[in-house]
Design an enzyme around this catalytic site. Structure first.
Site, mmCIF file in Angstrom:
data_model
loop_
_atom_site.group_PDB
_atom_site.id
_atom_site.type_symbol
_atom_site.label_atom_id
_atom_site.label_comp_id
_atom_site.label_asym_id
_atom_site.label_seq_id
_atom_site.Cartn_x
_atom_site.Cartn_y
_atom_site.Cartn_z
ATOM 1 N N LYS A 86 -0.815 -43.642 85.887
ATOM 2 C CA LYS A 86 0.203 -44.032 86.718
ATOM 3 C C LYS A 86 0.198 -43.086 87.691
ATOM 4 O O LYS A 86 0.548 -43.672 89.093
ATOM 5 C CB LYS A 86 1.457 -43.785 85.912
ATOM 6 C CG LYS A 86 2.742 -44.234 86.751
ATOM 7 C CD LYS A 86 4.008 -44.470 86.090
ATOM 8 C CE LYS A 86 4.267 -42.839 85.645
ATOM 9 N NZ LYS A 86 4.869 -42.097 86.449
ATOM 10 N N ARG A 125 14.304 -44.031 82.770
ATOM 11 C CA ARG A 125 13.578 -44.084 81.412
ATOM 12 C C ARG A 125 14.441 -44.419 80.434
ATOM 13 O O ARG A 125 13.796 -44.419 79.062
ATOM 14 C CB ARG A 125 13.292 -42.358 81.344
ATOM 15 C CG ARG A 125 12.367 -41.759 82.388
ATOM 16 C CD ARG A 125 12.610 -40.368 82.118
ATOM 17 N NE ARG A 125 11.656 -39.679 83.023
ATOM 18 C CZ ARG A 125 10.312 -39.298 82.745
ATOM 19 N NH1 ARG A 125 9.749 -39.706 81.717
ATOM 20 N NH2 ARG A 125 9.611 -38.643 83.736
ATOM 21 N N ARG A 135 -3.529 -27.483 76.817
ATOM 22 C CA ARG A 135 -2.038 -27.582 76.738
ATOM 23 C C ARG A 135 -1.722 -28.048 75.159
ATOM 24 O O ARG A 135 -2.231 -29.083 74.661
ATOM 25 C CB ARG A 135 -1.463 -28.268 77.667
ATOM 26 C CG ARG A 135 -1.448 -27.563 79.136
ATOM 27 C CD ARG A 135 -1.190 -28.552 80.082
ATOM 28 N NE ARG A 135 -0.125 -29.755 79.933
ATOM 29 C CZ ARG A 135 0.307 -30.514 80.830
ATOM 30 N NH1 ARG A 135 -0.223 -30.608 81.904
ATOM 31 N NH2 ARG A 135 1.311 -31.276 80.445
ATOM 32 N N ARG A 141 -8.949 -33.147 78.314
ATOM 33 C CA ARG A 141 -8.706 -32.139 78.980
ATOM 34 C C ARG A 141 -8.425 -30.860 78.748
ATOM 35 O O ARG A 141 -7.441 -30.397 77.797
ATOM 36 C CB ARG A 141 -7.111 -32.663 79.964
ATOM 37 C CG ARG A 141 -6.580 -32.238 81.123
ATOM 38 C CD ARG A 141 -5.520 -32.953 81.995
ATOM 39 N NE ARG A 141 -4.325 -33.104 80.922
ATOM 40 C CZ ARG A 141 -3.257 -33.868 81.440
ATOM 41 N NH1 ARG A 141 -3.435 -34.251 82.588
ATOM 42 N NH2 ARG A 141 -2.228 -33.565 80.715
ATOM 43 N N ARG A 192 4.401 -38.681 71.560
ATOM 44 C CA ARG A 192 4.917 -38.916 72.893
ATOM 45 C C ARG A 192 4.794 -40.566 73.218
ATOM 46 O O ARG A 192 5.621 -41.004 73.768
ATOM 47 C CB ARG A 192 3.986 -38.074 73.991
ATOM 48 C CG ARG A 192 4.826 -38.160 75.352
ATOM 49 C CD ARG A 192 4.539 -36.980 76.276
ATOM 50 N NE ARG A 192 3.166 -37.139 76.440
ATOM 51 C CZ ARG A 192 2.221 -36.115 76.220
ATOM 52 N NH1 ARG A 192 2.523 -34.880 75.909
ATOM 53 N NH2 ARG A 192 0.768 -36.178 76.749
#
Length: 222
Positions: free
Chosen positions: A18, A92, A159, A126, A170
Site C-alpha cells: 500500500k 480503520r 522484527r 524482511r 495481524r
C-alpha cells in the site's frame, strides 16, 4: 460531485504494498497525500494542541482515541485544497468511517487485495540491521552475505511483528476490520469502490494507474 475536488481513500493490509502504491499515485497524479500516521507524528513534533493531547496517550502506552485522530484528519482536509486528496491509513473502523464522512465524504475507495500467503512470505523475508535501520529483503534486495549487514558486517535481526505467526494474526485482524468498512462504502451510492488484486505491486499499480487516469479525466468532464 461536480463543483468540488474528489476524495479518495486507499486500503491495504500491512505488507500489501500500500505504501509503495500510494507513493506512486502521489508521484504520477496531483494528489494531496494524507497519511494518518505521518500527520500524527507531524502534530506531535510541532507541539500543536492536538499533538500534545495525542502524545499524552502515547506516553502512557495507550491508543490515541478516535476523536483525536478524526480531529487531526478534519483539521487537515478542511484546509483550502487545490488537488484531490488521497487518505491513507484511516479510517480503520466503521465508527471512524461514519464520523469522517460528515466532513470528508469519500468518493472513491481503492482496495488492494493481496493473498495472505504472499504477504506472509514477503514479511518473513524482511531482515533489519537495527542500529542503522537498513532493511533487506532476501527475495529481492538481499545482503551480500546472508544474515549480515553489508556495511558493518553485524548480524541482521527480524522484527517480532514480521514473524509468520504475528503476521497471520495481524492479517486476520485486518480482514475483520476491512469487511464492515467496505460494506459501508459499497452501500453508499455516492462512493465508488474498486478492488485491485494481485501479488506484486509492479503488476497491480498499472491497473490502479489506468483506473485513476480514466476516473480523473471523467471527473474533469462533469
Amino acid at each position: 460531485m461536480a463543483g468540488r475536488l474528489r476524495n479518495f481513500v486507499i486500503f491495504g493490509a500491512a505488507g500489501s504494498g500500500k505504501g509503495t502504491i500510494a507513493s506512486k499515485i502521489v508521484n504520477d497524479f496531483t494528489f494531496k497525500h494524507i497519511s494518518s500516521g505521518d500527520l500524527l507524528r507531524k502534530h506531535i513534533h510541532e507541539g500543536t494542541e492536538l499533538g500534545r493531547a495525542a502524545k499524552q496517550f502515547m506516553d502512557q502506552g495507550k491508543l490515541v482515541p478516535d476523536n483525536l485522530i478524526i480531529n487531526l484528519i478534519k483539521d487537515e482536509v478542511t484546509k483550502p485544497l487545490k488537488t484531490p486528496v488521497l487518505l491513507d491509513g484511516f479510517p480503520r473502523t466503521l465508527d471512524q468511517a461514519k464520523a469522517l464522512n460528515e466532513t470528508f465524504p469519500v468518493d472513491v475507495a481503492l482496495r488492494l487485495d493481496v493473498p495472505h500467503q504472499v504477504i506472509m512470505d514477503r514479511m518473513s523475508q524482511r531482515w533489519i540491521h537495527f542500529p542503522s535501520g537498513r532493511t533487506y529483503s532476501y527475495d529481492y534486495k538481499p545482503p551480500k552475505k546472508i544474515g549480515f549487514d553489508d556495511v558493518t558486517g553485524e548480524p541482521l535481526s527480524q522484527r517480532e511483528d514480521d514473524k509468520a505467526e504475528v503476521v497471520k494474526r495481524r492479517l486476520e485482524h485486518y480482514d475483520a476490520m476491512i469487511a464492515p468498512l467496505m460494506a459501508f462504502y459499497e452501500q453508499n451510492p455516492k462512493c465508488q469502490v474498486r478492488t485491485f488484486s494481485g501479488s506484486e505491486s509492479d503488476k497491480i499499480y498499472p491497473l490502479v494507474f489506468k483506473f485513476l487516469a480514466d476516473e480523473l479525466i471523467l471527473s474533469q468532464d462533469k
